[in-house]
Design an enzyme around this catalytic site. Structure first.
Site, PDB file in Angstrom:
ATOM      1  N   SER A  80       0.854  -1.232  -0.010  1.00  0.00           N
ATOM      2  CA  SER A  80       0.007   0.050   0.059  1.00  0.00           C
ATOM      3  C   SER A  80       0.943   1.252  -0.276  1.00  0.00           C
ATOM      4  CB  SER A  80      -0.899   0.089   1.304  1.00  0.00           C
ATOM      5  OG  SER A  80      -1.700  -1.189   1.333  1.00  0.00           O
ATOM      6  N   SER A 208       4.905  -6.319  -2.592  1.00  0.00           N
ATOM      7  CA  SER A 208       4.850  -6.520  -1.076  1.00  0.00           C
ATOM      8  C   SER A 208       5.469  -8.115  -0.590  1.00  0.00           C
ATOM      9  CB  SER A 208       3.325  -6.585  -0.835  1.00  0.00           C
ATOM     10  OG  SER A 208       3.006  -6.701   0.663  1.00  0.00           O
ATOM     11  N   ALA A 209       5.770  -8.023   0.644  1.00  0.00           N
ATOM     12  CA  ALA A 209       6.360  -9.433   1.186  1.00  0.00           C
ATOM     13  C   ALA A 209       5.494 -10.320   1.425  1.00  0.00           C
ATOM     14  CB  ALA A 209       7.536  -8.930   2.156  1.00  0.00           C
ATOM     15  N   THR A 246      14.058   4.250  10.370  1.00  0.00           N
ATOM     16  CA  THR A 246      14.720   3.335  10.492  1.00  0.00           C
ATOM     17  C   THR A 246      14.318   2.078   9.587  1.00  0.00           C
ATOM     18  OG1 THR A 246      15.212   4.233  12.622  1.00  0.00           O
ATOM     19  CG2 THR A 246      15.993   1.799  12.468  1.00  0.00           C
ATOM     20  N   CYS A 336     -10.024  -6.430   1.668  1.00  0.00           N
ATOM     21  CA  CYS A 336     -10.452  -5.004   2.278  1.00  0.00           C
ATOM     22  C   CYS A 336     -11.690  -4.740   2.164  1.00  0.00           C
ATOM     23  CB  CYS A 336      -9.540  -4.284   1.398  1.00  0.00           C
ATOM     24  SG  CYS A 336      -7.899  -4.895   0.808  1.00  0.00           S
TER      25      CYS A 336
HETATM   26  C1  LIG Z   1      -2.237  -6.890  -1.012  1.00  0.00           C
HETATM   27  C2  LIG Z   1      -2.139  -5.939  -2.130  1.00  0.00           C
HETATM   28  C3  LIG Z   1      -1.586  -4.604  -1.953  1.00  0.00           C
HETATM   29  C4  LIG Z   1      -1.369  -4.112  -0.416  1.00  0.00           C
HETATM   30  O1  LIG Z   1      -0.203  -4.646  -0.087  1.00  0.00           O
HETATM   31  P1  LIG Z   1       0.123  -4.492   1.622  1.00  0.00           P
HETATM   32  O2  LIG Z   1       1.638  -5.077   1.740  1.00  0.00           O
HETATM   33  O3  LIG Z   1      -1.249  -5.462   2.165  1.00  0.00           O
HETATM   34  O4  LIG Z   1      -0.143  -3.083   2.084  1.00  0.00           O
HETATM   35  C5  LIG Z   1      -1.643  -3.735  -2.842  1.00  0.00           C
HETATM   36  N1  LIG Z   1      -1.890  -4.395  -4.302  1.00  0.00           N
HETATM   37  C6  LIG Z   1      -2.407  -5.584  -4.622  1.00  0.00           C
HETATM   38  C7  LIG Z   1      -2.678  -5.773  -5.799  1.00  0.00           C
HETATM   39  C8  LIG Z   1      -2.561  -6.340  -3.560  1.00  0.00           C
HETATM   40  O5  LIG Z   1      -2.818  -7.580  -3.679  1.00  0.00           O
END
Ligand SMILES: *Cc1c(COP(=O)(O)O)cnc(C)c1O
Length: 395
Positions: A80, A208-209, A246, A336
Site C-alpha cells: 500500500s 509486497s512481502a 529506521t 479489504c
Molecule cells: C495486497 C495488495 C496490496 C497491498 O499490499 P500490503 O502490503 O498489504 O499493503 C496492493 N496491491 C495489490 C494488488 C495487493 O494484492
C-alpha cells in the site's frame, strides 16, 4: 455428495491473494535480526554496519530478481505504501502547468484507487479507465485518455480479485512513446508471472512481502533511476531520501529471502499451482449455475493461483462462512472490501450486476497447497452450494 466430504485435520487455506503463510526458511533468516543482529542500519558501530550490510544485500537480491539496479529499489512498509509513493509521489514530482492528468484503471487495488481519489480531491484531473467483461483494460480508451497533459498511468500487472493479467508490456510501451510515466502494481504477480525490467519499460513498480510467503508490513517500490518521485514520509535520509524511517531490517531480510526462494522454485511451483487451479476450476464448474469470473485459464492471461467463481442464487458471504466451518478459507473478493457488504468495485466494473457480484467466491492457491486439499475444497464447495440452495428453496 455429503459422504465425499471427510473432515480435514488442518485448515485448507485458499486465500493466498489476501496473505500467505510465512515460509519457515524465511522466518529462520529473520530471527537473528530481532535478537543478536538488531543494529540500526544507520549506526556506525559494527552492529549497525552488519545491519546495513544485510539491508544492502537484500536490496541486491530483490533487484536481481527483477534485473534492476539495487539503487532502484526503495523499501517501504508494504504494498500500500509503495502504491501511494508511486501514484502520489510520482504525480507531485511531475505536476506542472498543463501537466495535471493521472490515468488509473477502474479495477486497481484500493491502495492505488484511493490514492488516485485523493489526487482528484487535490485538484488533479483523474481518469478511471474502464475494463471489459474479463477485466482487461480497454486499450482504445487508454489511447483516448492519453493527452499531452497526462503525467502518469497506473495499471496493475495482475488483478487481486479475478487474477486477470493486464497487457502491461503494451501499456508501458505506449506510455513510453508518449513520454508518460507508467506505474504497475505487481503485488499479486510478483514471482508468479514473469517480470523482466530489461524488457518492460515501466518507471515504477510496487511489491509486497506478505503475498509471497514473507512477513507483513514490508514492501518495495522500484523507481527507475531516471525518475523523480516526491517522498511522502519525511525524516532521515534513509532509502535514497525517498522514505524516511529506521529500516525494518528483519522484515527486509525476510522479504529478500522470500523472493529468492519463490523465484528459485518457479517455474515448478507455478506449474503446480496452475495444474491445481485448473483441477479446482474444472471441479467447481461442474456445479449447476457456477461460472468463472475473469480471463479463461487457457488464455495465459490468468494468474496461476487464482480461481474466482460466481454462483446463481447464492450469497457469497454465506458460502464463505459455511466453507470456513468445514475448514476451507476462501474470500468473497478482496479482504479489504469483504468486511463491508458493498459489492466489489472490480466485479461491477466488469459489468456484473450487484446480485451476480454478491454470489462470488475467490479461491487463491499457494505453492503449499496439495492435490488432496484441492479435491477436498472442491467437494466442500459442491456440498455447501447444494445445501444453501436447498435451504433457500425451503424458505
Ligand atoms: C495486497 C495488495 C496490496 C497491498 O499490499 P500490503 O502490503 O498489504 O499493503 C496492493 N496491491 C495489490 C494488488 C495487493 O494484492
Amino acid at each position: 455428495m455429503r459422504e465425499k466430504v471427510i473432515l480435514m485435520e488442518k485448515t485448507v487455506y485458499l486465500d493466498n491473494a489476501a496473505t500467505t503463510r510465512v515460509d519457515e526458511r524465511v522466518l529462520e533468516v529473520m530471527r537473528p535480526f530481532f535478537t543478536q543482529r538488531y543494529g540500526n542500519a544507520s549506526s556506525l558501530h559494527s552492529l549497525g554496519l552488519e545491519a546495513k550490510q544485510a539491508l544492502e544485500e537484500s536490496r541486491e537480491t530483490i533487484a536481481k530478481t527483477l534485473k534492476a539496479q539495487p539503487e532502484e529499489i526503495v523499501f517501504t512498509a508494504g504494498g500500500s505504501e509503495a502504491d501511494n509513493l508511486a501514484v502520489i509521489g510520482g504525480a507531485l514530482a511531475s505536476r506542472a502547468p498543463k501537466k495535471n492528468r493521472i490515468i488509473v484503471s477502474s479495477i486497481e487495488h484500493p491502495a492505488v484507487y484511493n490514492a488516485a481519489e485523493f489526487l482528484k480531491r487535490s485538484g488533479f484531473d483523474v481518469i478511471f479507465l474502464p475494463v471489459d467483461s474479463k477485466a482487461f483494460v480497454k486499450m482504445d480508451e487508454l489511447e483516448k485518455a492519453l493527452t499531452s497533459e497526462t503525467i502518469l498511468v497506473s495499471v496493475m500487472h495482475a488483478n487481486n480479485e479475478v487474477g486477470t493479467i493486464e497487457p502491461i508490456s503494451e501499456i508501458a510501451a505506449l506510455c513510453k512513446e508518449r513520454g508518460v510515466l507508467f506505474h504497475t502494481d505487481a503485488v499479486q504477480s510478483f514471482t508468479k508471472a514473469p517480470l523482466d525490467l530489461t524488457k518492460l519499460p515501466a518507471d515504477l513498480i510496487s511489491f509486497s512481502a506478505h503475498k509471497i510467503h514473507g512477513p507483513k508490513g514490508v514492501g518495495a517500490l522500484f523507481v527507475r533511476s531516471s525518475m523523480r518521485v516526491q517522498p511522502l514520509i519525511y525524516g532521515g535520509p534513509h532509502e535514497h531520501r525517498l522514505r524516511a524511517g529506521t529500516e525494518n531490517v528483519a522484515g527486509i531480510v525476510g522479504f529478500a529471502e522470500a523472493a529468492r526462494l519463490a523465484v528459485g522454485e518457479a517455474p515448478n511451483s507455478t506449474t503446480k499451482m496452475r495444474e491445481l487451479r485448473d483441477a479446482l476450476i474444472k471441479h467447481v464448474l461442474e456445479i449447476d449455475g457456477a461460472h468463472l469470473n475473469g480471463a479463461a485459464p487457457e488464455s495465459g492471461a490468468r494468474l496461476c493461483n487464482n480461481a474466482h467463481f460466481r454462483f446463481d442464487k447464492i450469497e457469497g458471504e454465506a458460502l464463505i462462512l459455511r466453507l470456513d466451518a468445514l475448514g476451507v478459507c476462501g474470500s468473497t473478493g478482496s479482504a479489504c472490501s469483504s468486511a463491508s457488504l458493498k459489492p466489489s468495485r472490480v466485479l461491477l466494473s466488469m459489468g456484473l450486476s450487484h446480485v451476480q457480484a454478491h454470489g462470488s467466491l475467490r479461491l487463491t492457491l499457494s505453492r503449499f497447497n496439495t492435490r488432496e486439499e484441492i479435491d477436498f475444497a472442491g467437494n466442500c464447495v459442491e456440498k455447501v452450494v447444494k445445501e444453501l440452495r436447498e435451504f433457500s428453496a425451503i424458505r
